[in-house]
Design a protein around this motif. Structure first.
Motif, PDB file in Angstrom:
ATOM      1  N   TYR A   3       6.688  13.294  -4.873  1.00 46.26           N
ATOM      2  CA  TYR A   3       6.318  11.877  -4.993  1.00 46.26           C
ATOM      3  C   TYR A   3       6.779  11.307  -6.332  1.00 46.26           C
ATOM      4  O   TYR A   3       7.218  10.145  -6.404  1.00 46.26           O
ATOM      5  CB  TYR A   3       4.810  11.715  -4.849  1.00 46.26           C
ATOM      6  N   VAL A  40       0.382   6.674  -6.867  1.00 49.82           N
ATOM      7  CA  VAL A  40      -0.855   7.410  -7.099  1.00 49.82           C
ATOM      8  C   VAL A  40      -0.659   8.900  -6.843  1.00 49.82           C
ATOM      9  O   VAL A  40      -1.097   9.753  -7.629  1.00 49.82           O
ATOM     10  CB  VAL A  40      -1.991   6.841  -6.222  1.00 49.82           C
ATOM     11  N   ASN A  41       0.018   9.246  -5.749  1.00 46.62           N
ATOM     12  CA  ASN A  41       0.239  10.653  -5.423  1.00 46.62           C
ATOM     13  C   ASN A  41       1.136  11.352  -6.442  1.00 46.62           C
ATOM     14  O   ASN A  41       1.081  12.576  -6.580  1.00 46.62           O
ATOM     15  CB  ASN A  41       0.844  10.792  -4.035  1.00 46.62           C
ATOM     16  N   ARG A  71      -1.145  13.112  -8.790  1.00 50.80           N
ATOM     17  CA  ARG A  71      -2.133  14.042  -8.243  1.00 50.80           C
ATOM     18  C   ARG A  71      -1.512  15.412  -8.025  1.00 50.80           C
ATOM     19  O   ARG A  71      -0.291  15.543  -7.845  1.00 50.80           O
ATOM     20  CB  ARG A  71      -2.690  13.510  -6.919  1.00 50.80           C
ATOM     21  N   ILE A 100       0.811  -1.226   0.000  1.00 49.75           N
ATOM     22  CA  ILE A 100       0.000   0.000   0.000  1.00 49.75           C
ATOM     23  C   ILE A 100       0.844   1.276   0.000  1.00 49.75           C
ATOM     24  O   ILE A 100       0.545   2.217  -0.757  1.00 49.75           O
ATOM     25  CB  ILE A 100      -0.981  -0.019   1.194  1.00 49.75           C
ATOM     26  N   LEU A 141       2.029   1.871  -3.482  1.00 46.79           N
ATOM     27  CA  LEU A 141       0.908   2.244  -4.334  1.00 46.79           C
ATOM     28  C   LEU A 141       0.496   3.690  -4.085  1.00 46.79           C
ATOM     29  O   LEU A 141       0.197   4.434  -5.029  1.00 46.79           O
ATOM     30  CB  LEU A 141      -0.272   1.297  -4.089  1.00 46.79           C
ATOM     31  N   MET A 142       0.494   4.105  -2.823  1.00 43.67           N
ATOM     32  CA  MET A 142       0.184   5.501  -2.498  1.00 43.67           C
ATOM     33  C   MET A 142       1.183   6.448  -3.154  1.00 43.67           C
ATOM     34  O   MET A 142       0.812   7.516  -3.662  1.00 43.67           O
ATOM     35  CB  MET A 142       0.189   5.698  -0.989  1.00 43.67           C
ATOM     36  N   PHE A 184      -6.436  10.901   1.413  1.00 43.71           N
ATOM     37  CA  PHE A 184      -5.890   9.697   0.786  1.00 43.71           C
ATOM     38  C   PHE A 184      -6.886   9.088  -0.196  1.00 43.71           C
ATOM     39  O   PHE A 184      -8.090   9.030   0.067  1.00 43.71           O
ATOM     40  CB  PHE A 184      -5.542   8.679   1.872  1.00 43.71           C
ATOM     41  N   THR A 185      -6.376   8.627  -1.318  1.00 45.40           N
ATOM     42  CA  THR A 185      -7.188   7.901  -2.296  1.00 45.40           C
ATOM     43  C   THR A 185      -6.274   7.027  -3.147  1.00 45.40           C
ATOM     44  O   THR A 185      -5.068   7.303  -3.269  1.00 45.40           O
ATOM     45  CB  THR A 185      -7.967   8.869  -3.212  1.00 45.40           C
ATOM     46  N   LEU A 186      -6.828   5.964  -3.692  1.00 46.15           N
ATOM     47  CA  LEU A 186      -6.075   5.084  -4.579  1.00 46.15           C
ATOM     48  C   LEU A 186      -6.432   5.302  -6.042  1.00 46.15           C
ATOM     49  O   LEU A 186      -6.007   4.544  -6.909  1.00 46.15           O
ATOM     50  CB  LEU A 186      -6.331   3.612  -4.206  1.00 46.15           C
ATOM     51  N   ILE A 187      -7.193   6.352  -6.310  1.00 45.29           N
ATOM     52  CA  ILE A 187      -7.574   6.682  -7.683  1.00 45.29           C
ATOM     53  C   ILE A 187      -6.528   7.636  -8.267  1.00 45.29           C
ATOM     54  O   ILE A 187      -6.294   8.710  -7.716  1.00 45.29           O
ATOM     55  CB  ILE A 187      -8.969   7.333  -7.722  1.00 45.29           C
ATOM     56  N   PRO A 188      -5.874   7.285  -9.365  1.00 47.02           N
ATOM     57  CA  PRO A 188      -4.855   8.163  -9.949  1.00 47.02           C
ATOM     58  C   PRO A 188      -5.441   9.504 -10.373  1.00 47.02           C
ATOM     59  O   PRO A 188      -6.612   9.605 -10.757  1.00 47.02           O
ATOM     60  CB  PRO A 188      -4.342   7.370 -11.158  1.00 47.02           C
TER      61      PRO A 188
END
Length: 288
Positions: free
Chosen positions: A256, A44-45, A48, A37, A40-41, A57-61
């Motif tokens: 990131y 993804v970040n 963003r 995780i 993955l964060m 926090f979100t896991l959506i790109p």
């Protein structure tokens, strides 16, 4: 009557074992997900915007990947640092693998004056942090005129004490001295014996140590920071430190993204080469 009682008992034992195995696999999968995780964060970040990251926090790109990339490239040339780190890490890995294997082979199968003292001295050097000799190392490089070059980052890593120790223990459990004697009887030279007999047998252990050596060289921060002065020669970790102290730090997405670029090669190396670690350790675990 006894047969009827034994069959249910065996089925209960199998069910119990299957249940325990299922619980273990579930825990392992959960642990792997928890460990993955944070990476993955990070990925993804990197896509963003700064405001989106601060919202939560979100896991959506996101859609700010190119904007973060342009912001980062305005301050540092991340790919130049990537190239420098790759050159240094590959050379260190190749030289360490070959010369450490040669040194380990000498310690394992040759008898010479001072052999035990040198080996004990090597073990002691494994316990001394490299940072303690950093000032003396800097003065030595200054007197030799090799500051602001890649030489201090490559040459000292030719024979690593830990790699030599690991390879010596490995080759003593996998290479029988009779093979060396048979090669000598056939008229092979000592170097040819090393290259044709010892190296193929040591390759799993060399591959394992090469993974750790590459990662250690890739992540090396303090020594390049001390011996390199020109920005175009900075390695990736040094550039990441510079990036953290610049105005880019105000854009978390760019930070990131820079960290992701520096970490992804290591993740790929572990993903495809981790099996060699298990194979080499298990291969030397039993002495025949």
């Amino acid at each position: 009557m006894s047969k009827r009682t034994l069959v249910p008992q065996e089925s209960k034992t199998k069910k119990r074992r299957s249940l325990i195995k299922g619980i273990i696999y579930a825990l392992l999968i959960l642990t792997a997900v928890i460990c993955f995780i944070p990476f993955l964060m990070m990925l993804v970040n990197a896509t963003r915007s700064n405001d989106a990251i601060l919202t939560g926090f979100t896991l959506i790109p996101g859609t700010a990947l190119m904007e973060n990339y342009r912001t980062m490239m305005e301050y540092v040339n991340i790919w130049n640092g990537f190239k420098n780190s790759l050159i240094i890490s590959v050379l260190v890995t190749l030289l360490t693998g070959y010369f450490s294997a040669l040194t380990a082979y000498g310690f394992a199968f040759y008898t010479f004056k001072g052999k035990n003292f040198l080996f004990v001295f090597m073990l002691v050097m494994m316990m001394v942090p490299g940072q303690l000799g950093l000032i003396g190392f800097y003065e030595l490089c200054k007197n030799l005129g090799i500051l602001d070059t890649f030489i201090p980052l490559i040459i000292p890593a030719i024979a690593s004490p830990f790699v030599v120790f690991f390879l010596r223990q490995y080759i003593q459990t996998t290479l029988h001295p009779s093979l060396i004697e048979a090669a000598r009887i056939d008229g092979a030279s000592e170097l040819r014996i090393f290259h044709t007999v010892a190296i193929p047998i040591m390759m799993p252990a060399v591959a394992t140590m090469s993974i750790f050596t590459f990662i250690g060289s890739w992540n090396n921060y303090i020594v390049p920071l001390v011996v390199l002065f020109s920005p175009e020669k900075y390695t990736l970790p040094v550039l990441m430190g510079f990036l953290k102290g610049s105005q880019v730090a105000q854009n978390l997405g760019s930070m990131y993204l820079g960290i992701a670029i520096s970490v992804v090669p290591i993740m790929i190396a572990f993903l495809f080469l981790s099996k060699y670690i298990v194979n080499s350790i298990s291969a030397g675990a039993v002495k025949e």
